[in-house]
Each structure stands twice: as C-alpha cells, then as structure tokens.
Design a protein around this motif. Sequence first.
Motif, PDB file in Angstrom:
ATOM      1  N   GLU A  53       3.151   0.281   2.078  1.00 49.92           N
ATOM      2  CA  GLU A  53       2.876   1.071   0.879  1.00 49.92           C
ATOM      3  C   GLU A  53       1.855   2.161   1.165  1.00 49.92           C
ATOM      4  O   GLU A  53       1.007   2.036   2.057  1.00 49.92           O
ATOM      5  CB  GLU A  53       2.337   0.165  -0.232  1.00 49.92           C
ATOM      6  CG  GLU A  53       3.337  -0.845  -0.754  1.00 49.92           C
ATOM      7  CD  GLU A  53       2.787  -1.619  -1.943  1.00 49.92           C
ATOM      8  OE1 GLU A  53       1.872  -1.103  -2.628  1.00 49.92           O
ATOM      9  OE2 GLU A  53       3.273  -2.733  -2.182  1.00 49.92           O
ATOM     10  N   THR A  55      -1.311   3.554  -0.039  1.00 50.18           N
ATOM     11  CA  THR A  55      -2.430   3.178  -0.898  1.00 50.18           C
ATOM     12  C   THR A  55      -3.175   4.432  -1.340  1.00 50.18           C
ATOM     13  O   THR A  55      -2.977   5.521  -0.781  1.00 50.18           O
ATOM     14  CB  THR A  55      -3.393   2.259  -0.138  1.00 50.18           C
ATOM     15  OG1 THR A  55      -3.994   3.010   0.943  1.00 50.18           O
ATOM     16  CG2 THR A  55      -2.670   1.041   0.429  1.00 50.18           C
ATOM     17  N   THR A  57      -6.155   5.225  -0.709  1.00 48.61           N
ATOM     18  CA  THR A  57      -6.891   5.730   0.454  1.00 48.61           C
ATOM     19  C   THR A  57      -5.966   6.505   1.392  1.00 48.61           C
ATOM     20  O   THR A  57      -6.309   7.588   1.878  1.00 48.61           O
ATOM     21  CB  THR A  57      -7.542   4.567   1.215  1.00 48.61           C
ATOM     22  OG1 THR A  57      -8.473   3.898   0.358  1.00 48.61           O
ATOM     23  CG2 THR A  57      -8.270   5.073   2.461  1.00 48.61           C
ATOM     24  N   THR A  58      -4.783   5.943   1.636  1.00 50.67           N
ATOM     25  CA  THR A  58      -3.819   6.619   2.503  1.00 50.67           C
ATOM     26  C   THR A  58      -3.394   7.951   1.907  1.00 50.67           C
ATOM     27  O   THR A  58      -3.204   8.933   2.628  1.00 50.67           O
ATOM     28  CB  THR A  58      -2.585   5.724   2.714  1.00 50.67           C
ATOM     29  OG1 THR A  58      -2.999   4.474   3.269  1.00 50.67           O
ATOM     30  CG2 THR A  58      -1.585   6.391   3.649  1.00 50.67           C
ATOM     31  N   ASN A  74       0.619   9.402  -4.516  1.00 45.69           N
ATOM     32  CA  ASN A  74       0.415   8.248  -5.402  1.00 45.69           C
ATOM     33  C   ASN A  74       1.565   8.100  -6.386  1.00 45.69           C
ATOM     34  O   ASN A  74       2.056   6.989  -6.637  1.00 45.69           O
ATOM     35  CB  ASN A  74      -0.904   8.396  -6.168  1.00 45.69           C
ATOM     36  CG  ASN A  74      -2.112   8.128  -5.294  1.00 45.69           C
ATOM     37  OD1 ASN A  74      -2.058   7.304  -4.393  1.00 45.69           O
ATOM     38  ND2 ASN A  74      -3.214   8.820  -5.567  1.00 45.69           N
ATOM     39  N   GLU A  77       4.759   6.838  -4.659  1.00 43.48           N
ATOM     40  CA  GLU A  77       4.672   5.400  -4.363  1.00 43.48           C
ATOM     41  C   GLU A  77       4.838   4.575  -5.635  1.00 43.48           C
ATOM     42  O   GLU A  77       5.578   3.577  -5.645  1.00 43.48           O
ATOM     43  CB  GLU A  77       3.331   5.089  -3.704  1.00 43.48           C
ATOM     44  CG  GLU A  77       3.140   3.637  -3.303  1.00 43.48           C
ATOM     45  CD  GLU A  77       4.109   3.194  -2.207  1.00 43.48           C
ATOM     46  OE1 GLU A  77       4.620   2.068  -2.301  1.00 43.48           O
ATOM     47  OE2 GLU A  77       4.368   3.990  -1.275  1.00 43.48           O
TER      48      GLU A  77
END
Length: 367
Positions: A53, A55, A57-58, A74, A77
């Motif tokens: 996934e 995230t 942060t990613t 975001n 996802e």
Amino acid sequence: MVNHSVYEPNYAVPPGETLLDTLEELNMSQAELARRMNRPVKTINEIIKAKTEITPTTSLELERATGVPASLWNNLERNYRDNLARIKERARLENHVGFLEILPVKDMIRREWIPKSRNNIDQLVEVLNFFRISTIEAWETIWGSELSENVAFRKALSYESDKGAISAWLRQGEIEAEQIPCGVFDKAKFKSLLQSEIRILTKEPNPQVFLPELVRLCAEVGVAVVLVKELPGCRVNGATYWVNSQKAVIQLSARYRADDHLWFTFFHEAGHIVLHGKTETFLEYKKEAELEEKEQEADTFATESLIPSAQYKAFITKTAYYSYQSVGAFADDLGVSPGIVVGRLQHDGIVPYRNLNQMKQRYTWSD
C-alpha cells in the motif's frame, strides 16, 4: 421509484498503474525512483504490482521524487482499497440475495420505504440500509429470533405472523418516530392526557383531525405515536417500544377498520407504557405466563380507561334493551365514542356482533 445510485465499477485500478505511467513520462526507472526515495527497488516494484500500500509517508516521498502531489497518491490508494472492499462485499452479498424472499420487498418499494434497484444485490443493499444494519446476521440477531429485544406488540393469536413483514413494519415505525420531536417522558402527564384530551378525541370521526392532535398531545409528554399500515403477513394491531429512557413509541397498524378496535389498541399500548418497564419485551404468541399476565394488565388498563367498570356495571344492570338512544346517551355520559361502547357490549356477549354496528366509526387508511 428507481435508485439512481452513483456508478460503482466492478473492478479496481491500483495506484501502481498511475505510478508506472508517471515514471514513463519522467523517463525514470524504478531503480532511479528507489534511489531518490531511499527505498529498496523491491518496495517500488511491489507498489506498482499493488502488493504494498501507499502510506501517507510514502505519498509524501513520491511527491518529492516525482512532483505529483501527495494528495493524488493518497486518493488513488484510498479509492483502490474502497473499490476492492466493495467488490468483495458484493461477492459476499451475492450469496445472500435469498434474504429478499423473506421480506415483503415489493410492498416496501410500493410504499416508498426503499428504492427499487436494478438488480438483487443493489436491492439487498437498500434493504440493509433500511434496517440500518450491515449484515444479514445482524438482522437475525436484532429481528429474527425475538423480532426485537425491546419491542412489545399485541397480535392476533389465530395467525402465524411473518417475521419479515413484522420486522419491516416495526422498522418503518422506528423511522417515522425518529421524525417526531418529543418532550421528556412524563408518566403523570401522559396518564392525565389519557383520561382527558385523548378520551375526548375518540369522539372525533375524522382521522385527519384526531390523528395529528393525538400525535401532538403525546409528543409533548415524551410519547411518539405513529400509524403504519400493516404489511401482508404482518397481522399486528400495535406495538410499544422505547427509543431511549425518555422517549416511548406507540405504533398502530390500522389493521381493523372500526373505532373501537383502534382506540382499544391505542389504550392497550399506552397501558404498557404506564404499567411496564422500558426494556421489556411482550410477545403474546410466546405463551409465557408472565407475558400473558402483562398483556392482561394492559387489556384491563385499556378497558378501565375507556369504560370504567363501575359505570359499565351500572349501565348494563339497569338497561334491558340496548337501543341507539340508550347506548348513545351512555357514551355521551362517558365522553367517548359510541362505537367503543358497542364494541365492549359485543365483546362481552351482551349485544350480538351484528347489532348496533352503525354506531361504529369506520376508517379507510391509505398506505
């Protein structure tokens, strides 16, 4: 009515496809992106293949390494996971569409309790939304075994009621009761109303006049009154339940067309509110001694509230011939509808059921 819901695709596009397209536009390899993010190449590859996934942060790291805003990653996802969950949920619901067969779905649609959907899965979703539950198992827990843990209702013992129809009828009552703003429940004021303004309402022949007034009076003392016409297979006269400790509900079905049945049912349900607990269940068909006793208590409450036994005994003792005039005069003395007196005399076998029926007020109820 048809449910024009938002289109929901039966597939889910992983954000990794957008990431792969972005890398091609930037002429950047997965290895280069991994170096810029200080991540293993395997991680980037797993994101592209939807094995890992993205995230928050990613998404920030991707924003800095690709120039594409973190909010987009975001959203991609989140939408992907939402669509996956919906696809999985629809597959699960597909195995439960048979649940629709135990409910009067066509009648619920006709009465506009639920929208009509284009397929069984969407129709099942509308049914779950109607009951405000997420699974069929929840319906079984709340409605299936006991119909409800906090519902009291009076039904004709000569019939086998359909659980699906009763649960839908009760749920619609809950929905309509939610729309009635009520004051804090006051037992003393409610009892006082029953013996004054509400008894007088029994003399009003027009439901369009007495029903709104009945709703208003009861709402002021914390009791929501709703009239929901019975569904096929329901066969319920009325119900009593509590939304919370300060708001009770009396639900009437208008199953019978005469004023004596309607008002006796109302006062019977009012008796449960006055005499019994706020979390008790009264299921008359269960044949439990305690429940039968409480049903009898509610019957006695209704009988005494409408025609006190002392006055009734005096009337039948001195009356040899029950004419329209004598019954009408007694009803006037009591301050209730003549039909209520006729119903009592017929029930007690003093007057044949074929006599004096013209004194009863007949109602026609729409859905």
